[in-house]
Scaffold this active site. Structure first.
Site, PDB file in Angstrom:
ATOM      1  N   THR A 365     142.112  25.719 -20.473  1.00  0.00           N
ATOM      2  CA  THR A 365     142.412  26.540 -21.656  1.00  0.00           C
ATOM      3  C   THR A 365     143.662  25.912 -22.254  1.00  0.00           C
ATOM      4  OG1 THR A 365     141.428  28.553 -20.683  1.00  0.00           O
ATOM      5  CG2 THR A 365     143.122  28.930 -22.328  1.00  0.00           C
ATOM      6  N   ASN A 385     136.800  27.381 -21.470  1.00  0.00           N
ATOM      7  CA  ASN A 385     136.717  27.790 -20.076  1.00  0.00           C
ATOM      8  C   ASN A 385     137.045  26.647 -19.130  1.00  0.00           C
ATOM      9  OD1 ASN A 385     136.586  29.732 -18.138  1.00  0.00           O
ATOM     10  ND2 ASN A 385     134.398  29.579 -17.826  1.00  0.00           N
ATOM     11  N   SER A 436     138.178  38.361 -20.973  1.00  0.00           N
ATOM     12  CA  SER A 436     139.075  37.205 -20.922  1.00  0.00           C
ATOM     13  C   SER A 436     140.424  37.615 -20.341  1.00  0.00           C
ATOM     14  CB  SER A 436     139.275  36.683 -22.347  1.00  0.00           C
ATOM     15  OG  SER A 436     140.263  35.683 -22.379  1.00  0.00           O
ATOM     16  N   GLY A 456     145.477  29.145 -17.765  1.00  0.00           N
ATOM     17  CA  GLY A 456     145.593  29.373 -16.322  1.00  0.00           C
ATOM     18  C   GLY A 456     144.641  30.407 -15.763  1.00  0.00           C
ATOM     19  N   GLY A 457     143.521  30.679 -16.465  1.00  0.00           N
ATOM     20  CA  GLY A 457     142.518  31.598 -15.928  1.00  0.00           C
ATOM     21  C   GLY A 457     143.130  32.955 -15.630  1.00  0.00           C
TER      22      GLY A 457
HETATM   23  N1  GLY Z   1     138.075  31.374 -20.046  1.00  0.00           N
HETATM   24  C1  GLY Z   1     139.386  31.811 -19.875  1.00  0.00           C
HETATM   25  C2  GLY Z   1     139.641  33.189 -20.347  1.00  0.00           C
HETATM   26  O1  GLY Z   1     139.056  33.587 -21.326  1.00  0.00           O
HETATM   27  O2  GLY Z   1     140.410  33.927 -19.813  1.00  0.00           O
END
Ligand code: GLY
Length: 554
Positions: A365, A385, A436, A456-457
């Site tokens: 991201t 993603n 998200s 950072g997910g």
């Molecule tokens: N794919 C990362 C997020 O949307 O949190």
């Protein structure tokens, strides 16, 4: 003469003590020097922060193909100086109309096919980023969309040089990149990770950007480019339809506003869980005097707040246009107080003893922040993603598609590739946005304004929480972005931390309270922040020392 001197001194003193309504400089901080420069160039051409945001988003789509792109989506948090309007532009991907709740489950065994939700055309949601750029430019910009996209088109044609970060992520995604012919020829060299310094030019992507610049929404979502995107996806086993693209809609969302210890935190609304998770965690922390605690107790408290806030994320959160999410309850201080009822400052609460499920998402991201001299501001977090998204490029488009479908809970209760499980509120439904963690954020105090965010997910939110607590101490933007990081997300029940982030003494203190610790092996996050001190108009900006980004102030 004496009177004149006194008068001038008074004017000077007043100027010093009156808060500056406008910043004395403009600033752009992003994950790539070329993208930061693109934003600054647009500001210097008379564009505002919103035009610069279009330029930076598009430039990042070119020079950071592993992080975000035209084939992905994102959230842009805006503050317009002229009327104080604050809004989140939601350009999140949506599930195609033919998507089904169990589309990634084996029809015989019912097992989740975790490869199909991550790799290739079936993993891709309908992109929102191009529509969001059109919306930003048309509704908030001063320049034309074509003007703001020009730097990105030039970068796509001229190319950028491969660095170590690119090589690491391309190595990670090598098999999937190698299996899509266009992706292979654009991002690899003879099927291998390109050497350091290799020039990556993207002529098809330049043509797609030109189509967007020329025809706006229709240039991407209808007509020739849309036809190529849809037929490429279908031929590769995906389920997109032309109507999916034509029907895509950007949404304007009211941001989440959190009052925390005299600060005003403005952050992302659903379908990002970021604002609500921050709100729950901060409302728990606010009940305690952090400054009076020893370090182990302070970190323990923050971890226990994270644990409870991420548990609520898992249990309740999804796209509020499709499922009922108790947002009002979740943001109330009284709700946080009930969550803190069982918080023991001496001992960790095992996550198994909290009810609910969890969800997470991928680890790449990107984020950028922009402030212009009028005081307009944008904090934006964008994604495809996983690194290099789905790894799939529909032929003739140069558009690398996302694999954001994996941000849905593909099977409630089944861990995703990160070992985490998701809840029903985030189950797949046609046209629904997947949950998200992307959380572009503003921190407002009486005398200052901060803009920040990071990739950072699922760790995005905990990184922001730590940065907000640092800002509370009066620290500068350079400290927010450099702070050592730790994280707890309810499940797995462990404090994840960067190598070296916790001293031996602190680790011993946390273990004594019953926590498990796990060093995640390498540093994480790539935060980009701007701080405007309203007392004197001074602007500072900082890019995370972990990344290769650049903060420019001028
Ligand atoms: N794919 C990362 C997020 O949307 O949190």
């Amino acid at each position: 003469m004496r009177w004149l001197i006194i008068l001038l001194s008074l004017v000077f003193l007043m100027a010093c003590s009156t808060p500056q309504l406008r910043p004395q400089a403009q600033a752009v901080a992003s994950a790539h020097p070329a993208a930061s420069q693109a934003g600054l160039d647009i500001l210097n051409q008379g564009g505002n922060a919103f035009d610069a945001a279009v330029a930076v988003s598009a430039a990042l789509a070119v020079v950071e193909p592993f992080g975000s792109g035209l084939g992905g989506g994102g959230f842009w948090l805006l503050h317009r100086a002229s009327d104080g309007k604050q809004v989140m532009i939601d350009g999140r991907e949506v599930a195609p109309n033919a998507a089904q709740r169990d589309m990634y489950l084996d029809p015989v065994t019912g097992q989740a096919n975790k490869v199909a939700s991550v790799n290739g055309a079936l993993a891709a949601g309908i992109p929102g980023l191009p529509a969001a750029l059109v919306h930003l430019s048309e509704q908030y910009g001063e320049l034309s969309l074509a003007d703001s996209l020009r730097p990105a088109i030039r970068l796509a044609k001229n190319g950028f040089l491969v660095n170590e970060h690119y090589r690491r992520l391309a190595r990670f995604r090598l098999p999937v990149l190698a299996s899509s012919e266009p992706a292979r020829s654009i991002f690899l060299r003879e099927g291998l990770v390109p050497e350091l310094g290799t020039r990556i030019s993207q002529q098809d992507l330049a043509a797609s950007l030109e189509s967007l610049a020329r025809d706006g929404f229709s240039g991407f979502y209808r007509g020739e480019l849309a036809d190529k995107l849809v037929s490429g996806v279908q031929q590769a086993g995906g389920i997109w339809d032309k109507q999916d693209l034509a029907n895509y809609k950007v949404k304007e969302r009211e941001p989440v506003v959190i009052d925390y210890n005299g600060m005003r935190i403005i952050s992302a609304a659903l379908p990002s869980s970021g604002g609500l998770v921050l709100s729950i965690a901060l409302n728990i922390i606010e009940q305690y005097d952090l400054a009076a605690m020893d370090e182990a107790t302070r970190v323990h408290l923050v971890v226990e707040a994270m644990r409870r806030a991420y548990q609520a994320r898992a249990q309740y959160m999804g796209d509020a246009d499709f499922v009922s999410v108790p947002t009002e309850k979740l943001s109330q201080k009284s709700y946080a107080w009930t969550l803190a009822d069982n918080l023991n400052l001496k001992a960790a609460m095992p996550s198994q003893q909290l009810t609910g499920l969890n969800a997470s998402e991928g680890h790449d991201t990107t984020h950028f922040s922009v402030l212009d001299k009028a005081g307009n501001r944008v904090a934006a977090t964008l994604s495809i993603n996983y690194p290099f998204g789905s790894g799939f490029v529909p032929p003739g488009t140069g558009v690398l598609l996302n694999d954001e479908m994996d941000d849905f809970s593909i099977k409630p209760g089944t861990p995703n590739v990160y070992g985490l499980v998701g809840g029903l509120a985030n189950a797949i439904q046609p046209n629904k946005r997947m949950l998200s963690s992307m959380s572009p954020t503003f921190i407002e105090t009486e005398g200052s304004v901060g803009l920040l965010g990071t990739p950072g997910g699922s760790r995005i939110i905990s990184m922001l929480l730590l940065a907000i607590l640092e800002a509370e101490k009066g620290a500068q933007a350079s400290s927010w972005v450099a702070l050592p990081r730790y994280h707890h997300q309810y499940l797995p029940d462990v404090i994840q931390h960067e190598p070296g982030a916790l001293s031996d003494e602190l680790k011993a203190g946390l273990i004594a309270k019953g926590h498990l610790l796990e060093s995640v092996g390498r540093t994480y996050g790539n935060m980009h922040a701007i701080l405007w001190d309203k007392e004197n108009g001074r602007v500072t900006a900082a890019s995370d020392p972990r990344g290769k980004g650049m903060a420019l102030v001028e």
